[in-house]
Design a protein around this motif. Structure first.
Motif, PDB file in Angstrom:
ATOM      1  N   VAL A  45      22.192   9.536 -19.436  1.00  0.00           N
ATOM      2  CA  VAL A  45      23.567  10.020 -19.313  1.00  0.00           C
ATOM      3  C   VAL A  45      24.433   9.316 -20.343  1.00  0.00           C
ATOM      4  N   THR A  46      25.255  10.114 -21.051  1.00  0.00           N
ATOM      5  CA  THR A  46      26.187   9.577 -22.033  1.00  0.00           C
ATOM      6  C   THR A  46      27.550  10.219 -21.808  1.00  0.00           C
ATOM      7  N   ALA A  47      28.601   9.431 -21.861  1.00  0.00           N
ATOM      8  CA  ALA A  47      29.960   9.957 -21.730  1.00  0.00           C
ATOM      9  C   ALA A  47      30.318  10.736 -22.988  1.00  0.00           C
ATOM     10  N   ILE A  65      31.552   5.862 -13.563  1.00  0.00           N
ATOM     11  CA  ILE A  65      30.372   6.404 -14.244  1.00  0.00           C
ATOM     12  C   ILE A  65      30.692   6.686 -15.703  1.00  0.00           C
ATOM     13  N   CYS A  69      28.919   4.839 -18.813  1.00  0.00           N
ATOM     14  CA  CYS A  69      28.081   5.653 -19.700  1.00  0.00           C
ATOM     15  C   CYS A  69      28.625   5.752 -21.121  1.00  0.00           C
ATOM     16  N   ARG A  71      27.772   3.628 -23.060  1.00  0.00           N
ATOM     17  CA  ARG A  71      26.418   3.364 -23.577  1.00  0.00           C
ATOM     18  C   ARG A  71      25.475   4.190 -22.734  1.00  0.00           C
ATOM     19  N   MET A  72      24.470   4.761 -23.350  1.00  0.00           N
ATOM     20  CA  MET A  72      23.520   5.599 -22.632  1.00  0.00           C
ATOM     21  C   MET A  72      22.890   4.833 -21.473  1.00  0.00           C
ATOM     22  N   GLN A  73      22.871   5.467 -20.296  1.00  0.00           N
ATOM     23  CA  GLN A  73      22.311   4.869 -19.081  1.00  0.00           C
ATOM     24  C   GLN A  73      21.436   5.900 -18.390  1.00  0.00           C
ATOM     25  N   SER A  74      20.412   5.437 -17.704  1.00  0.00           N
ATOM     26  CA  SER A  74      19.627   6.351 -16.879  1.00  0.00           C
ATOM     27  C   SER A  74      20.331   6.534 -15.536  1.00  0.00           C
ATOM     28  N   ILE A  78      22.616   3.768 -13.388  1.00  0.00           N
ATOM     29  CA  ILE A  78      23.969   4.025 -12.895  1.00  0.00           C
ATOM     30  C   ILE A  78      24.039   3.703 -11.403  1.00  0.00           C
ATOM     31  N   LEU A  93      27.462  13.039 -10.773  1.00  0.00           N
ATOM     32  CA  LEU A  93      27.107  13.484 -12.126  1.00  0.00           C
ATOM     33  C   LEU A  93      27.291  14.987 -12.272  1.00  0.00           C
ATOM     34  N   VAL A 102      30.352  14.143 -19.196  1.00  0.00           N
ATOM     35  CA  VAL A 102      29.113  13.449 -19.540  1.00  0.00           C
ATOM     36  C   VAL A 102      28.094  14.472 -20.034  1.00  0.00           C
TER      37      VAL A 102
END
Length: 129
Positions: A45-47, A65, A69, A71-74, A78, A93, A102
């Motif tokens: 997930v990326t914002a 969230i 995000c 920074r890329m997060q799984s 999160i 999400l 996102v």
């Protein structure tokens, strides 16, 4: 949780041992499924925006969230960072995807990979040598 007569309303929602007591269904408005998308634990997930102002329908968890995000997060990361159940994070999400706040990168599927029987045949062939 012990609530004593005379405690302020804020203390009703705090458990001495567990911290804040807010049920996951309260965070999602009672929803158990996302409005859009299915999110694997390892989906990334990326914002899409840096700053998001509070809007109608976005709670503090949504904003957290988006902030996380940057920074890329799984999905699993999160949930761990926000100390929320994965199902709750998936619902949140879905809200964020619907608002284009996102982007989700789903994990690669195994379509096109050989069947396990092929690997077994190769191993058996190698053993026969």
């Amino acid at each position: 949780m012990t609530v004593h007569q005379g405690d302020s309303a804020d203390h009703q929602w705090v458990d001495d041992h567990a911290g804040p007591v807010v049920r996951p269904y309260a965070v999602t408005g009672g929803r158990a499924r996302p409005v859009t998308g299915t999110f694997d634990l390892i989906s990334l997930v990326t914002a899409t925006r840096k700053d998001v102002s509070p809007e109608v329908g976005l709670g503090p968890e949504h904003l957290a969230i988006v902030g996380l995000c940057q920074r890329m997060q799984s999905v699993a990361e999160i949930a761990a960072h926000l100390d929320l159940p994965v199902g709750t994070v998936r619902v949140l999400l879905g809200d964020l995807v619907a608002r284009n706040l996102v982007q989700i990168r789903e994990p690669h599927t195994t379509v096109g990979l050989p069947d396990h029987s092929i690997f077994e045949a190769v191993i058996n062939g190698l053993r026969a040598l």
